[in-house]
Motif scaffolding. Structure first.
Motif, short mmCIF file in Angstrom:
data_model
loop_
_atom_site.label_atom_id
_atom_site.label_comp_id
_atom_site.label_asym_id
_atom_site.label_seq_id
_atom_site.Cartn_x
_atom_site.Cartn_y
_atom_site.Cartn_z
N VAL A 1 -19.29 15.99 35.66
CA VAL A 1 -17.92 15.82 35.16
C VAL A 1 -17.28 17.20 35.09
CG1 VAL A 1 -16.48 15.03 33.25
CG2 VAL A 1 -18.58 13.78 33.85
N LEU A 2 -16.20 17.39 35.84
CA LEU A 2 -15.56 18.69 35.91
C LEU A 2 -14.73 18.99 34.67
CD1 LEU A 2 -14.33 18.80 39.62
CD2 LEU A 2 -16.54 19.47 38.69
N LYS A 3 -14.68 20.26 34.33
CA LYS A 3 -13.82 20.72 33.26
C LYS A 3 -12.41 20.85 33.80
CE LYS A 3 -17.74 23.26 31.35
NZ LYS A 3 -18.33 24.58 31.03
N GLY A 4 -11.47 21.19 32.92
CA GLY A 4 -10.09 21.38 33.36
C GLY A 4 -9.26 20.11 33.27
N SER A 5 -7.98 20.25 33.61
CA SER A 5 -7.02 19.15 33.49
C SER A 5 -6.96 18.31 34.76
CB SER A 5 -5.62 19.71 33.20
OG SER A 5 -5.62 20.48 32.02
N GLU A 6 -6.91 17.01 34.59
CA GLU A 6 -6.81 16.10 35.73
C GLU A 6 -5.56 16.40 36.54
OE1 GLU A 6 -6.78 11.29 36.72
OE2 GLU A 6 -7.10 12.00 34.66
N GLY A 7 -5.69 16.41 37.85
CA GLY A 7 -4.55 16.68 38.72
C GLY A 7 -4.30 18.15 38.97
N LYS A 8 -5.06 19.01 38.29
CA LYS A 8 -4.86 20.46 38.45
C LYS A 8 -6.18 21.18 38.66
CE LYS A 8 -0.36 21.02 36.34
NZ LYS A 8 0.49 21.92 35.53
N ARG A 9 -7.05 20.55 39.42
CA ARG A 9 -8.35 21.17 39.72
C ARG A 9 -8.42 21.54 41.20
NH1 ARG A 9 -10.48 16.33 36.87
NH2 ARG A 9 -10.84 16.88 34.68
N ILE A 10 -8.85 22.78 41.46
CA ILE A 10 -9.10 23.28 42.82
C ILE A 10 -10.61 23.39 42.99
CG2 ILE A 10 -8.75 25.19 44.43
CD1 ILE A 10 -6.30 25.99 42.65
N PHE B 1 -3.82 29.79 36.27
CA PHE B 1 -4.31 29.23 35.00
C PHE B 1 -3.20 29.08 33.99
CE2 PHE B 1 -5.47 33.65 35.71
CZ PHE B 1 -4.74 34.32 34.72
N ASP B 2 -2.15 29.89 34.09
CA ASP B 2 -1.00 29.74 33.19
C ASP B 2 -0.24 28.45 33.47
OD1 ASP B 2 -1.54 32.09 31.85
OD2 ASP B 2 -0.13 33.30 33.02
N LEU B 3 -0.43 27.91 34.66
CA LEU B 3 0.20 26.63 35.03
C LEU B 3 -0.74 25.45 34.80
CD1 LEU B 3 1.82 27.78 38.41
CD2 LEU B 3 2.92 27.63 36.15
N GLY B 4 -1.91 25.74 34.21
CA GLY B 4 -2.86 24.68 33.89
C GLY B 4 -3.92 24.42 34.94
N TYR C 1 -13.34 32.83 32.07
CA TYR C 1 -14.38 31.85 31.73
C TYR C 1 -13.83 30.44 31.48
CZ TYR C 1 -18.11 35.31 31.35
OH TYR C 1 -19.05 36.27 31.62
N ASN C 2 -12.64 30.35 30.94
CA ASN C 2 -12.06 29.04 30.62
C ASN C 2 -11.32 28.41 31.80
OD1 ASN C 2 -12.95 29.08 27.92
ND2 ASN C 2 -11.19 30.34 27.32
#
Length: 357
Positions: free
Chosen positions: A173-182, A207-210, A238-239
Protein backbone atom coordinates in the motif's frame (compact mmCIF):
# COMPACT_ATOMS: atom_id res chain seq x y z
CA UNK A 1 8.13 -28.45 -30.14
CA UNK A 2 10.21 -28.71 -26.97
CA UNK A 3 12.03 -25.62 -25.69
CA UNK A 4 13.87 -24.64 -22.52
CA UNK A 5 14.55 -21.07 -21.38
CA UNK A 6 17.90 -20.61 -19.60
CA UNK A 7 18.70 -17.64 -17.36
CA UNK A 8 21.38 -17.00 -14.74
CA UNK A 9 19.00 -16.25 -11.86
CA UNK A 10 15.38 -15.57 -10.95
CA UNK A 11 16.08 -12.26 -9.23
CA UNK A 12 13.84 -9.45 -10.46
CA UNK A 13 15.27 -7.96 -13.65
CA UNK A 14 14.23 -7.42 -17.26
CA UNK A 15 15.85 -10.50 -18.80
CA UNK A 16 14.83 -12.66 -15.85
CA UNK A 17 11.21 -11.59 -16.06
CA UNK A 18 11.12 -12.29 -19.77
CA UNK A 19 12.60 -15.77 -19.35
CA UNK A 20 9.82 -16.57 -16.88
CA UNK A 21 7.18 -14.97 -19.11
CA UNK A 22 8.32 -17.04 -22.10
CA UNK A 23 8.38 -20.28 -20.14
CA UNK A 24 4.94 -19.64 -18.66
CA UNK A 25 3.21 -18.63 -21.86
CA UNK A 26 4.85 -21.32 -23.97
CA UNK A 27 3.65 -23.96 -21.51
CA UNK A 28 0.14 -23.24 -22.85
CA UNK A 29 1.20 -23.56 -26.49
CA UNK A 30 3.88 -26.20 -27.05
CA UNK A 31 4.60 -29.80 -26.03
CA UNK A 32 7.32 -28.98 -23.53
CA UNK A 33 8.29 -25.67 -21.92
CA UNK A 34 11.21 -25.71 -19.51
CA UNK A 35 13.00 -23.13 -17.40
CA UNK A 36 16.52 -23.48 -16.02
CA UNK A 37 18.10 -21.06 -13.55
CA UNK A 38 21.84 -21.63 -13.59
CA UNK A 39 23.39 -19.65 -10.73
CA UNK A 40 20.67 -18.47 -8.36
CA UNK A 41 16.98 -18.47 -7.66
CA UNK A 42 14.96 -15.47 -6.44
CA UNK A 43 11.50 -14.03 -5.99
CA UNK A 44 10.49 -14.72 -9.60
CA UNK A 45 10.43 -18.43 -8.75
CA UNK A 46 7.03 -17.79 -7.18
CA UNK A 47 5.74 -16.69 -10.59
CA UNK A 48 6.71 -19.85 -12.49
CA UNK A 49 3.61 -21.77 -13.59
CA UNK A 50 3.17 -25.36 -12.44
CA UNK A 51 3.16 -26.58 -16.06
CA UNK A 52 6.71 -25.33 -16.60
CA UNK A 53 9.42 -27.98 -16.11
CA UNK A 54 11.80 -26.15 -13.79
CA UNK A 55 15.41 -26.95 -12.90
CA UNK A 56 17.88 -25.09 -10.68
CA UNK A 57 21.48 -25.99 -11.54
CA UNK A 58 23.21 -24.20 -8.64
CA UNK A 59 26.17 -23.61 -10.92
CA UNK A 60 29.48 -22.80 -9.20
CA UNK A 61 31.82 -20.78 -11.40
CA UNK A 62 32.01 -20.45 -15.17
CA UNK A 63 33.35 -23.95 -15.82
CA UNK A 64 31.22 -26.08 -13.52
CA UNK A 65 31.31 -29.34 -15.46
CA UNK A 66 28.85 -31.04 -13.11
CA UNK A 67 26.30 -28.32 -13.86
CA UNK A 68 26.92 -28.72 -17.60
CA UNK A 69 26.34 -32.47 -17.34
CA UNK A 70 23.17 -31.98 -15.27
CA UNK A 71 21.84 -29.61 -17.90
CA UNK A 72 22.70 -32.05 -20.69
CA UNK A 73 20.89 -34.85 -18.80
CA UNK A 74 17.81 -32.61 -18.32
CA UNK A 75 17.78 -31.71 -22.03
CA UNK A 76 18.23 -35.29 -23.22
CA UNK A 77 15.69 -36.74 -20.77
CA UNK A 78 13.04 -34.20 -21.79
CA UNK A 79 13.88 -34.43 -25.52
CA UNK A 80 14.47 -30.68 -25.75
CA UNK A 81 14.98 -29.36 -29.29
CA UNK A 82 15.89 -25.74 -28.60
CA UNK A 83 17.77 -23.89 -25.88
CA UNK A 84 16.56 -20.30 -25.64
CA UNK A 85 19.46 -18.73 -23.73
CA UNK A 86 18.93 -15.29 -22.23
CA UNK A 87 21.81 -12.83 -21.78
CA UNK A 88 24.99 -14.35 -20.29
CA UNK A 89 23.53 -17.87 -20.05
CA UNK A 90 24.72 -18.39 -23.64
CA UNK A 91 27.99 -19.66 -22.12
CA UNK A 92 26.60 -22.81 -20.51
CA UNK A 93 24.31 -23.38 -23.50
CA UNK A 94 27.34 -23.60 -25.82
CA UNK A 95 29.21 -25.86 -23.37
CA UNK A 96 26.24 -28.25 -23.53
CA UNK A 97 26.30 -28.13 -27.33
CA UNK A 98 29.93 -29.26 -27.28
CA UNK A 99 28.83 -32.57 -25.73
CA UNK A 100 25.32 -32.72 -27.23
CA UNK A 101 25.74 -31.26 -30.76
CA UNK A 102 22.16 -31.83 -31.94
CA UNK A 103 20.75 -29.14 -29.66
CA UNK A 104 19.89 -25.78 -31.28
CA UNK A 105 20.70 -22.50 -29.49
CA UNK A 106 18.85 -19.21 -29.73
CA UNK A 107 20.58 -16.37 -27.90
CA UNK A 108 18.37 -13.54 -26.62
CA UNK A 109 20.09 -10.18 -26.04
CA UNK A 110 18.33 -7.87 -23.56
CA UNK A 111 21.33 -5.69 -22.71
CA UNK A 112 20.76 -2.13 -23.97
CA UNK A 113 24.24 -0.76 -23.08
CA UNK A 114 25.86 -3.28 -25.45
CA UNK A 115 25.37 -0.83 -28.33
CA UNK A 116 28.09 1.39 -26.84
CA UNK A 117 30.54 -1.52 -26.46
CA UNK A 118 33.27 -2.59 -28.86
CA UNK A 119 33.69 -6.10 -30.20
CA UNK A 120 36.80 -6.44 -28.03
CA UNK A 121 34.60 -6.13 -24.94
CA UNK A 122 32.56 -9.17 -26.05
CA UNK A 123 35.26 -11.61 -27.17
CA UNK A 124 33.74 -14.75 -25.66
CA UNK A 125 30.24 -13.87 -26.84
CA UNK A 126 31.45 -13.27 -30.39
CA UNK A 127 33.50 -16.46 -30.42
CA UNK A 128 30.60 -18.57 -29.14
CA UNK A 129 28.10 -16.94 -31.51
CA UNK A 130 29.23 -19.29 -34.26
CA UNK A 131 27.22 -21.97 -32.39
CA UNK A 132 23.98 -19.93 -32.36
CA UNK A 133 21.19 -20.82 -34.77
CA UNK A 134 19.47 -17.46 -34.28
CA UNK A 135 19.80 -14.28 -32.25
CA UNK A 136 16.78 -12.50 -30.79
CA UNK A 137 17.16 -8.84 -29.83
CA UNK A 138 14.87 -6.40 -28.04
CA UNK A 139 15.53 -3.29 -30.10
CA UNK A 140 16.82 -2.16 -33.48
CA UNK A 141 20.15 -0.83 -32.18
CA UNK A 142 21.00 -4.24 -30.71
CA UNK A 143 20.03 -5.83 -34.01
CA UNK A 144 22.51 -3.59 -35.83
CA UNK A 145 25.22 -4.40 -33.27
CA UNK A 146 24.74 -8.16 -33.68
CA UNK A 147 24.63 -7.96 -37.46
CA UNK A 148 27.90 -6.04 -37.40
CA UNK A 149 29.87 -8.04 -34.85
CA UNK A 150 28.39 -11.53 -34.39
CA UNK A 151 29.15 -14.65 -36.43
CA UNK A 152 25.48 -15.65 -36.46
CA UNK A 153 23.80 -13.39 -39.01
CA UNK A 154 20.19 -14.45 -38.43
CA UNK A 155 19.15 -11.64 -36.09
CA UNK A 156 15.48 -11.08 -35.30
CA UNK A 157 13.76 -8.30 -33.37
CA UNK A 158 11.30 -9.66 -30.82
CA UNK A 159 9.34 -7.21 -28.64
CA UNK A 160 8.91 -7.90 -24.95
CA UNK A 161 5.51 -8.47 -23.39
CA UNK A 162 3.95 -8.70 -19.97
CA UNK A 163 1.91 -11.45 -18.43
CA UNK A 164 -0.53 -10.96 -15.60
CA UNK A 165 0.79 -12.93 -12.66
CA UNK A 166 -1.71 -15.07 -10.83
CA UNK A 167 -1.82 -15.62 -7.09
CA UNK A 168 0.48 -12.72 -6.15
CA UNK A 169 -0.57 -11.39 -2.79
CA UNK A 170 -1.48 -7.70 -2.96
CA UNK A 171 0.34 -6.29 0.05
CA UNK A 172 2.05 -3.04 -0.95
CA UNK A 173 0.00 0.00 0.00
CA UNK A 174 1.65 3.20 -1.19
CA UNK A 175 2.00 6.30 0.94
CA UNK A 176 0.97 9.72 -0.32
CA UNK A 177 -2.26 11.18 -1.67
CA UNK A 178 -4.44 9.32 -4.16
CA UNK A 179 -4.20 10.78 -7.64
CA UNK A 180 -0.85 12.43 -6.91
CA UNK A 181 1.59 9.54 -6.89
CA UNK A 182 4.51 9.20 -9.33
CA UNK A 183 6.03 5.72 -9.61
CA UNK A 184 9.54 4.86 -10.76
CA UNK A 185 9.79 1.11 -11.35
CA UNK A 186 13.48 0.15 -11.69
CA UNK A 187 16.15 -1.59 -9.63
CA UNK A 188 18.44 0.84 -7.84
CA UNK A 189 21.49 0.60 -10.09
CA UNK A 190 23.15 2.06 -13.17
CA UNK A 191 22.01 2.90 -15.80
CA UNK A 192 18.55 3.53 -14.29
CA UNK A 193 19.43 7.17 -13.54
CA UNK A 194 17.37 7.70 -10.36
CA UNK A 195 19.26 10.76 -9.15
CA UNK A 196 18.21 12.99 -12.05
CA UNK A 197 14.56 12.24 -11.25
CA UNK A 198 15.07 13.03 -7.55
CA UNK A 199 16.74 16.31 -8.47
CA UNK A 200 13.95 17.32 -10.85
CA UNK A 201 11.26 16.35 -8.33
CA UNK A 202 12.95 18.47 -5.67
CA UNK A 203 13.69 21.49 -7.86
CA UNK A 204 10.11 21.62 -9.15
CA UNK A 205 8.85 21.48 -5.52
CA UNK A 206 6.17 19.02 -6.60
CA UNK A 207 5.67 18.00 -2.97
CA UNK A 208 4.23 21.47 -2.31
CA UNK A 209 1.46 20.51 -4.74
CA UNK A 210 0.83 17.27 -2.86
CA UNK A 211 2.76 14.96 -5.20
CA UNK A 212 4.90 12.07 -3.94
CA UNK A 213 7.54 9.89 -5.64
CA UNK A 214 7.64 6.11 -5.15
CA UNK A 215 10.75 4.06 -6.01
CA UNK A 216 10.04 0.37 -6.58
CA UNK A 217 13.02 -1.91 -7.21
CA UNK A 218 15.78 -3.94 -5.67
CA UNK A 219 18.12 -2.06 -3.35
CA UNK A 220 21.71 -3.32 -3.61
CA UNK A 221 22.82 -1.19 -0.64
CA UNK A 222 25.83 0.05 -2.59
CA UNK A 223 27.25 3.47 -3.44
CA UNK A 224 24.48 4.12 -5.98
CA UNK A 225 21.82 3.47 -3.35
CA UNK A 226 23.75 5.43 -0.73
CA UNK A 227 23.89 8.51 -2.96
CA UNK A 228 20.13 8.42 -3.49
CA UNK A 229 19.44 8.14 0.23
CA UNK A 230 21.87 10.93 1.05
CA UNK A 231 20.13 13.20 -1.44
CA UNK A 232 16.73 12.38 0.07
CA UNK A 233 18.09 13.11 3.54
CA UNK A 234 19.89 16.33 2.57
CA UNK A 235 16.75 17.75 0.93
CA UNK A 236 14.45 16.56 3.74
CA UNK A 237 12.33 14.51 1.32
CA UNK A 238 11.51 11.62 3.67
CA UNK A 239 7.80 12.47 3.67
CA UNK A 240 7.63 12.81 -0.11
CA UNK A 241 10.01 10.20 -1.62
CA UNK A 242 9.42 6.58 -0.61
CA UNK A 243 11.61 3.52 -1.24
CA UNK A 244 9.93 0.11 -1.14
CA UNK A 245 12.62 -2.26 -2.35
CA UNK A 246 11.85 -5.28 -4.53
CA UNK A 247 8.14 -6.09 -4.82
CA UNK A 248 6.13 -8.80 -6.53
CA UNK A 249 2.70 -7.11 -6.59
CA UNK A 250 3.66 -4.64 -9.32
CA UNK A 251 0.27 -4.49 -11.01
CA UNK A 252 -1.41 -3.73 -7.68
CA UNK A 253 1.17 -1.00 -7.02
CA UNK A 254 0.71 0.65 -10.41
CA UNK A 255 -3.03 0.83 -9.95
CA UNK A 256 -2.39 3.16 -7.00
CA UNK A 257 -0.43 5.67 -9.10
CA UNK A 258 -1.10 8.29 -11.76
CA UNK A 259 2.26 8.88 -13.45
CA UNK A 260 4.98 6.41 -14.37
CA UNK A 261 8.54 7.50 -15.06
CA UNK A 262 11.55 5.82 -16.67
CA UNK A 263 14.90 7.62 -16.87
CA UNK A 264 17.57 5.10 -17.96
CA UNK A 265 20.59 6.30 -19.89
CA UNK A 266 20.55 2.93 -21.69
CA UNK A 267 17.63 0.59 -22.29
CA UNK A 268 16.91 -2.56 -24.23
CA UNK A 269 13.15 -2.99 -24.41
CA UNK A 270 11.71 -1.81 -21.09
CA UNK A 271 8.92 -4.07 -19.88
CA UNK A 272 8.23 -1.26 -17.42
CA UNK A 273 6.71 0.91 -20.16
CA UNK A 274 4.37 -1.91 -21.13
CA UNK A 275 3.34 -2.30 -17.50
CA UNK A 276 2.75 1.45 -17.21
CA UNK A 277 0.60 1.35 -20.33
CA UNK A 278 -1.39 -1.64 -19.12
CA UNK A 279 -2.07 0.23 -15.86
CA UNK A 280 -3.16 3.30 -17.87
CA UNK A 281 -0.61 5.69 -16.42
CA UNK A 282 0.55 8.97 -17.84
CA UNK A 283 4.16 8.20 -18.82
CA UNK A 284 7.30 10.29 -18.98
CA UNK A 285 10.17 8.32 -20.50
CA UNK A 286 13.79 8.39 -21.51
CA UNK A 287 14.36 8.27 -25.26
CA UNK A 288 16.97 5.48 -24.87
CA UNK A 289 16.75 2.07 -26.54
CA UNK A 290 13.32 1.05 -27.80
CA UNK A 291 11.54 3.64 -25.63
CA UNK A 292 11.01 6.17 -28.40
CA UNK A 293 9.37 3.46 -30.53
CA UNK A 294 6.72 2.93 -27.84
CA UNK A 295 6.46 6.49 -26.53
CA UNK A 296 5.59 9.08 -29.14
CA UNK A 297 5.92 12.53 -27.62
CA UNK A 298 2.53 13.96 -26.55
CA UNK A 299 0.75 10.98 -28.12
CA UNK A 300 1.58 8.05 -25.85
CA UNK A 301 3.79 9.85 -23.33
CA UNK A 302 6.39 12.56 -22.90
CA UNK A 303 10.00 11.90 -23.94
CA UNK A 304 13.22 13.42 -22.63
CA UNK A 305 16.96 13.07 -23.04
CA UNK A 306 18.13 11.21 -19.91
CA UNK A 307 21.25 13.38 -19.71
CA UNK A 308 19.29 16.63 -19.86
CA UNK A 309 17.78 17.53 -16.49
CA UNK A 310 16.24 20.72 -17.86
CA UNK A 311 14.32 18.73 -20.46
CA UNK A 312 13.21 16.20 -17.85
CA UNK A 313 12.01 18.97 -15.53
CA UNK A 314 10.03 20.60 -18.34
CA UNK A 315 8.27 17.35 -19.25
CA UNK A 316 7.67 16.39 -15.63
CA UNK A 317 6.12 19.79 -14.91
CA UNK A 318 3.85 19.48 -17.94
CA UNK A 319 2.58 15.99 -17.15
CA UNK A 320 1.89 16.96 -13.53
CA UNK A 321 0.05 20.17 -14.38
CA UNK A 322 -1.90 19.02 -17.45
CA UNK A 323 -4.38 16.36 -16.29
CA UNK A 324 -6.15 16.31 -19.66
CA UNK A 325 -2.90 15.56 -21.49
CA UNK A 326 -2.02 12.93 -18.90
CA UNK A 327 -5.28 11.05 -19.33
CA UNK A 328 -5.14 11.28 -23.13
CA UNK A 329 -1.63 9.85 -23.46
CA UNK A 330 -2.46 7.16 -20.89
CA UNK A 331 -5.43 5.99 -22.98
CA UNK A 332 -3.35 6.06 -26.19
CA UNK A 333 -0.51 4.08 -24.62
CA UNK A 334 -2.90 1.47 -23.27
CA UNK A 335 -4.22 0.92 -26.80
CA UNK A 336 -0.70 0.61 -28.24
CA UNK A 337 0.16 -2.00 -25.59
CA UNK A 338 -3.00 -4.02 -26.22
CA UNK A 339 -2.56 -3.87 -30.00
CA UNK A 340 1.15 -4.71 -30.14
CA UNK A 341 2.56 -6.14 -26.91
CA UNK A 342 0.01 -8.62 -25.64
CA UNK A 343 1.51 -11.98 -24.74
CA UNK A 344 -0.37 -14.08 -27.30
CA UNK A 345 0.74 -11.94 -30.24
CA UNK A 346 4.42 -12.02 -29.31
CA UNK A 347 4.36 -15.74 -28.53
CA UNK A 348 2.88 -16.46 -31.97
CA UNK A 349 5.90 -14.74 -33.51
CA UNK A 350 8.29 -16.66 -31.23
CA UNK A 351 6.73 -20.03 -32.12
CA UNK A 352 6.96 -19.15 -35.83
CA UNK A 353 10.69 -18.44 -35.42
CA UNK A 354 11.19 -21.66 -33.45
CA UNK A 355 9.50 -23.61 -36.26
CA UNK A 356 12.03 -22.31 -38.80
CA UNK A 357 14.96 -23.87 -36.94
Amino acid sequence: MRVVQIIDSLEVGGAERMAVNYANKLSEKIDFSGLVATRGEGSLLNQVNKNVHYLFLNKKGSLDLKAVLRLKTYIKKNKVDIIHAHSSSFFIAVLVKFIYPKIKIIWHDHYGPRISELKSENKTLRLFSVFFTSIFVVNKQLREWSQKYMHCKKVIFIPNFIQETQFVEQTTVLKGSEGKRIVFLANLKNPKNHLIVLEAFFELKLFDLGWSLHLIGKDYFDLYSQNLKEFIKSKDLYNHVHLYGERNDVIFILKQTSIGILASTFEGFPVTLIEYGKARLGVISTNAGFCSEIIKNKETGLLFDPLNKKELSFQLKEIVENESLRKNIAANLEKIVVDNYEADKVIEKIILEYSKI
